[in-house]
Design a protein around this motif. Structure first.
Motif, mmCIF file in Angstrom:
data_model
loop_
_atom_site.group_PDB
_atom_site.id
_atom_site.type_symbol
_atom_site.label_atom_id
_atom_site.label_comp_id
_atom_site.label_asym_id
_atom_site.label_seq_id
_atom_site.Cartn_x
_atom_site.Cartn_y
_atom_site.Cartn_z
ATOM 1 N N ARG A 1 34.424 43.256 93.196
ATOM 2 C CA ARG A 1 35.409 42.186 93.344
ATOM 3 C C ARG A 1 35.350 41.567 94.739
ATOM 4 O O ARG A 1 35.442 40.343 94.891
ATOM 5 C CB ARG A 1 36.811 42.725 93.086
ATOM 6 N N LEU B 1 34.114 49.090 91.349
ATOM 7 C CA LEU B 1 34.776 47.901 90.814
ATOM 8 C C LEU B 1 35.406 47.058 91.925
ATOM 9 O O LEU B 1 35.266 45.833 91.954
ATOM 10 C CB LEU B 1 35.845 48.296 89.796
ATOM 11 N N SER B 2 36.061 47.714 92.892
ATOM 12 C CA SER B 2 36.664 46.954 93.993
ATOM 13 C C SER B 2 35.595 46.370 94.909
ATOM 14 O O SER B 2 35.771 45.288 95.470
ATOM 15 C CB SER B 2 37.658 47.818 94.771
ATOM 16 N N LEU C 1 32.302 39.415 94.935
ATOM 17 C CA LEU C 1 32.514 38.199 94.167
ATOM 18 C C LEU C 1 33.397 37.211 94.931
ATOM 19 O O LEU C 1 33.141 36.006 94.918
ATOM 20 C CB LEU C 1 33.144 38.540 92.815
ATOM 21 N N ARG C 2 34.408 37.699 95.636
ATOM 22 C CA ARG C 2 35.263 36.824 96.441
ATOM 23 C C ARG C 2 34.475 36.162 97.572
ATOM 24 O O ARG C 2 34.661 34.983 97.869
ATOM 25 C CB ARG C 2 36.447 37.609 97.014
#
Length: 106
Positions: free
Chosen positions: A8, A4-5, A11-12
């Motif tokens: 993220r 999940l991290s 995505l950033r």
């Protein structure tokens, strides 16, 4: 790092890239993009492939404006001759010629 991290973080990175892309497009569309300026090149020769259309034509015309001897290499001799005539009229540069290449080497 958990999945999940990692997602993220990815995505950033993509969001930052998209923001830079949008900012660059807006800057260019709103007049912030300056075309590069080159000095005259009267003793140079440029061979432009695909110089009868599109980007190749624009490149050949720009190089002729710089005073270069422009050779348009292509497989359609009649079209290349017409483009050379047009470039000579528009740029007042008489140094240009068409080179007919009747076959492709690939």
């Amino acid at each position: 790092m958990s999945p999940l991290s990692a997602a993220r973080a990815a995505l950033r990175v993509y969001a930052a890239g998209a923001a830079v892309l949008v900012a660059q497009l807006l800057r260019r569309c709103l007049g912030g993009f300056a075309e590069p300026v080159f000095c005259q090149q009267p003793d140079r020769v440029a061979i432009v492939t695909g110089g009868t259309d599109g980007i190749g034509y624009a490149t050949a015309k720009y190089l002729a404006r710089l005073g270069m001897h422009v050779i348009i290499a292509g497989n359609n001799d009649a079209k290349a001759q017409e483009v050379i005539r047009k470039i000579r009229e528009e740029t007042l540069n008489s140094k240009g010629q068409a080179l007919s290449l009747p076959f492709a080497l690939f």
